[in-house]
Design a protein around this motif. Sequence first.
Motif, PDB file in Angstrom:
ATOM      1  N   ALA A   1      18.952  23.567 -32.492  1.00 12.22           N
ATOM      2  CA  ALA A   1      17.580  23.911 -32.113  1.00 12.22           C
ATOM      3  C   ALA A   1      17.485  25.371 -31.704  1.00 12.22           C
TER       4      ALA A   1
ATOM      5  N   TRP B   1      18.245  27.617 -35.248  1.00 10.72           N
ATOM      6  CA  TRP B   1      17.193  27.644 -36.262  1.00 10.72           C
ATOM      7  C   TRP B   1      15.861  27.318 -35.605  1.00 10.72           C
ATOM      8  N   SER B   2      15.001  28.304 -35.505  1.00 10.44           N
ATOM      9  CA  SER B   2      13.740  28.161 -34.774  1.00 10.44           C
ATOM     10  C   SER B   2      12.836  27.069 -35.362  1.00 10.44           C
ATOM     11  N   ARG B   3      12.923  26.844 -36.683  1.00  7.30           N
ATOM     12  CA  ARG B   3      12.088  25.805 -37.287  1.00  7.30           C
ATOM     13  C   ARG B   3      12.513  24.401 -36.850  1.00  7.30           C
ATOM     14  N   LEU B   4      13.784  24.259 -36.509  1.00  2.43           N
ATOM     15  CA  LEU B   4      14.274  22.960 -36.058  1.00  2.43           C
ATOM     16  C   LEU B   4      13.911  22.664 -34.606  1.00  2.43           C
ATOM     17  N   TYR B   5      13.669  23.705 -33.834  1.00  2.00           N
ATOM     18  CA  TYR B   5      13.440  23.528 -32.388  1.00  2.00           C
ATOM     19  C   TYR B   5      12.316  22.528 -32.095  1.00  2.00           C
ATOM     20  N   PRO B   6      11.096  22.738 -32.615  1.00  2.00           N
ATOM     21  CA  PRO B   6      10.024  21.771 -32.284  1.00  2.00           C
ATOM     22  C   PRO B   6      10.311  20.362 -32.793  1.00  2.00           C
ATOM     23  N   VAL B   7      10.981  20.260 -33.924  1.00  2.00           N
ATOM     24  CA  VAL B   7      11.288  18.939 -34.489  1.00  2.00           C
ATOM     25  C   VAL B   7      12.256  18.184 -33.589  1.00  2.00           C
TER      26      VAL B   7
END
Length: 218
Positions: A40, A43-49
């Motif tokens: 998380a 990779w910033s795109r994975l953080y909210p997920v």
Amino acid sequence: MTWVNDHWGDIFTLARSHVWLAGIPLVLGLLIALPLGWAARRWSRLYPVLISASGLLYTIPSLALFVLMPIILGTKVLDPVNVVVAMTVYTVALLVRTVADGLSSVPDHVLQAARAMGYRGFRRFFGVELPLAVPVIAAGLRVAAVSNVSIVSVASLIGVAQLGNLLTDGYDRFITAEIVAGIVACVVLALVFDGLILLGQRLLTPWLRVRGAAGARS
């Protein structure tokens, strides 16, 4: 006190079971949350997920999850593994954000200095990032430990023996001393977990003690 004096052996046995049911998931959950939190952070795109998914896991009612575990795992209803797996899920749910935030708290100039010194990949993670993130992770781990001690007691409703048995049995038989003993034992156990985590943090962050001593002298 008479009831407690007559049932010390039972209380100790239930407390020992409670330690395993709350403690093992704490360790397993941390081991699982570390790579998830790192991902998380990386990779910033994975953080909210990952943060949203882990947060949703914690909203599942504990009793419902305990009941579902035998169906999912194919275990017996009274198997303690059901509780261990369920509590691991809750621990991961609490710690993924903590690990990500802890790693994010490491200053950029420290990371740049580590790169300049040749620290790369896992060496930098275990040698620089993770040690500096310990105070934040330990704070989250303390919350998870107290939560685990509390939620595990619900497992007495499905027949898994631990300190929650004192609460349910005391309620069913109107034995106030037994209920009080169960509450006090859970509180003491939570304090023990908290103290052990604080001790571990102190041992893993010796530079904080040095900094504190230097500040006191100045």
